[in-house]
Design an enzyme around this catalytic site. Structure first.
Site, PDB file in Angstrom:
ATOM      1  CE1 TYR A   1      -4.149  -1.420  -0.481  1.00  0.00           C
ATOM      2  CE2 TYR A   1      -3.634  -2.798   1.405  1.00  0.00           C
ATOM      3  CZ  TYR A   1      -4.439  -2.496   0.324  1.00  0.00           C
ATOM      4  OH  TYR A   1      -5.544  -3.277   0.044  1.00  0.00           O
TER       5      TYR A   1
ATOM      6  CG  PHE B   1      -7.435   5.541   3.558  1.00  0.00           C
ATOM      7  CD1 PHE B   1      -6.758   4.474   2.991  1.00  0.00           C
ATOM      8  CD2 PHE B   1      -7.814   6.598   2.734  1.00  0.00           C
ATOM      9  CE1 PHE B   1      -6.454   4.445   1.628  1.00  0.00           C
ATOM     10  CE2 PHE B   1      -7.513   6.583   1.367  1.00  0.00           C
ATOM     11  CZ  PHE B   1      -6.825   5.497   0.820  1.00  0.00           C
TER      12      PHE B   1
ATOM     13  NE  ARG C   1      -9.510  -1.826  -9.823  1.00  0.00           N
ATOM     14  CZ  ARG C   1      -9.168  -1.202  -8.692  1.00  0.00           C
ATOM     15  NH1 ARG C   1      -8.419  -1.817  -7.775  1.00  0.00           N
ATOM     16  NH2 ARG C   1      -9.559   0.021  -8.466  1.00  0.00           N
TER      17      ARG C   1
ATOM     18  CG  HIS D   1      -5.665  -5.496  -3.514  1.00  0.00           C
ATOM     19  ND1 HIS D   1      -5.515  -4.143  -3.689  1.00  0.00           N
ATOM     20  CD2 HIS D   1      -4.735  -6.086  -4.310  1.00  0.00           C
ATOM     21  CE1 HIS D   1      -4.516  -3.922  -4.556  1.00  0.00           C
ATOM     22  NE2 HIS D   1      -4.026  -5.093  -4.942  1.00  0.00           N
TER      23      HIS D   1
HETATM   24  P1  IDP Z   1      -9.223  -0.035  -4.477  1.00  0.00           P
HETATM   25  O1  IDP Z   1      -9.002  -1.118  -3.429  1.00  0.00           O
HETATM   26  O2  IDP Z   1     -10.626  -0.043  -5.022  1.00  0.00           O
HETATM   27  O3  IDP Z   1      -8.166  -0.043  -5.545  1.00  0.00           O
HETATM   28  P2  IDP Z   1      -7.852   2.272  -3.338  1.00  0.00           P
HETATM   29  O4  IDP Z   1      -8.229   3.687  -3.587  1.00  0.00           O
HETATM   30  O5  IDP Z   1      -6.595   1.769  -3.987  1.00  0.00           O
HETATM   31  O6  IDP Z   1      -9.118   1.367  -3.704  1.00  0.00           O
HETATM   32  O7  IDP Z   1      -7.724   2.104  -1.758  1.00  0.00           O
HETATM   33  C1  IDP Z   1      -7.095   0.988  -1.200  1.00  0.00           C
HETATM   34  C2  IDP Z   1      -7.919   0.497  -0.032  1.00  0.00           C
HETATM   35  O8  IDP Z   1      -7.893   1.489   1.002  1.00  0.00           O
HETATM   36  C3  IDP Z   1      -9.403   0.297  -0.318  1.00  0.00           C
HETATM   37  O9  IDP Z   1      -9.668  -0.954  -0.913  1.00  0.00           O
HETATM   38  C4  IDP Z   1     -10.018   0.431   1.058  1.00  0.00           C
HETATM   39  O10 IDP Z   1      -9.847  -0.775   1.827  1.00  0.00           O
HETATM   40  C5  IDP Z   1      -9.144   1.517   1.679  1.00  0.00           C
HETATM   41  N1  IDP Z   1      -9.706   2.865   1.503  1.00  0.00           N
HETATM   42  C6  IDP Z   1      -9.694   3.611   0.381  1.00  0.00           C
HETATM   43  N2  IDP Z   1     -10.255   4.810   0.586  1.00  0.00           N
HETATM   44  C7  IDP Z   1     -10.663   4.814   1.870  1.00  0.00           C
HETATM   45  C8  IDP Z   1     -11.315   5.795   2.699  1.00  0.00           C
HETATM   46  O11 IDP Z   1     -11.655   6.896   2.256  1.00  0.00           O
HETATM   47  N3  IDP Z   1     -11.556   5.424   3.979  1.00  0.00           N
HETATM   48  C9  IDP Z   1     -11.197   4.231   4.492  1.00  0.00           C
HETATM   49  N4  IDP Z   1     -10.557   3.289   3.752  1.00  0.00           N
HETATM   50  C10 IDP Z   1     -10.298   3.575   2.462  1.00  0.00           C
HETATM   51 MG    MG Z   2      -6.118   0.355  -5.431  1.00  0.00          MG
END
Ligand code: IDP
Ligand code: MG
Length: 156
Positions: A49, A57, A85, A115
């Site tokens: 990450y 977050f 996706r 994920h």
């Molecule tokens: P994705 O998993 O759909 O690619 P990303 O933006 O890459 O989304 O974010 C990674 C992970 O971080 C998300 O799957 C979720 O678990 C967490 N996450 C993303 N945005 C937020 C937020 O605004 N609040 C809390 N957790 C978040």
């Molecule tokens: Mg992502």
């Protein structure tokens, strides 16, 4: 063919949803080429990450992902990254469309079950983080010619 990294996250494992989530990818026609059950080491979660390091977050995300075991999978297919996706749905469970994994199984924004790599570059990096040499297995599916039209020589 693309290969992508999928993680069935700790919330999905705790809720007993592993089989139903794996089933979505299998029944779609993606080929399973790697799979293991593991608890993610802190350093691996931090590297995985790293693109989100500055986000508010991030600390919660890393502790969530390391709190309990996960299932990691390598899935292969033509356009596998985008297909996965789409099957996953939008990031937030509260917003994800019905019919998607996140849309059907969760309501939380942070605990969103799954994920999936979002680009070929991310997939290569993430597969390297979670699978060692030899843990991704190239194999031939008996039914490949009914999953893809192979008549032109390339899978369509
Ligand atoms: P994705 O998993 O759909 O690619 P990303 O933006 O890459 O989304 O974010 C990674 C992970 O971080 C998300 O799957 C979720 O678990 C967490 N996450 C993303 N945005 C937020 C937020 O605004 N609040 C809390 N957790 C978040
Ligand atoms: Mg992502």
């Amino acid at each position: 063919m693309e290969t992508t990294l999928i993680i069935v996250k700790p919330d999905a494992v705790q809720r007993g949803l592993v089989g139903r989530i794996v089933c979505r990818f299998e029944e779609k026609g993606l080929q399973l080429v790697g799979m293991k059950f593991m608890q993610i080491p802190m350093a691996t979660a931090e590297r995985h990450y790293a693109p989100h390091k500055e986000k508010p977050f991030y600390p919660g995300l890393v502790s969530f992902m390391t709190a309990s075991p996960v299932v990691v999978m390598a899935l292969r297919g033509v356009g596998a990254i985008g297909i996965c996706r789409n099957l996953m749905g939008a990031t937030f469970g509260s917003k994800a469309a019905a019919g998607t994994i996140r849309g059907d199984f969760g309501v939380s924004n942070a605990f969103n079950l799954i994920h999936g790599s979002d680009s070929p570059e991310a997939a290569a990096k993430e597969l390297g983080l979670f699978f060692r040499q030899g843990e991704i297995v190239d194999w031939t599916r008996m039914g490949e010619g009914w999953i893809y039209d192979l008549s032109s020589g390339t899978p369509e």
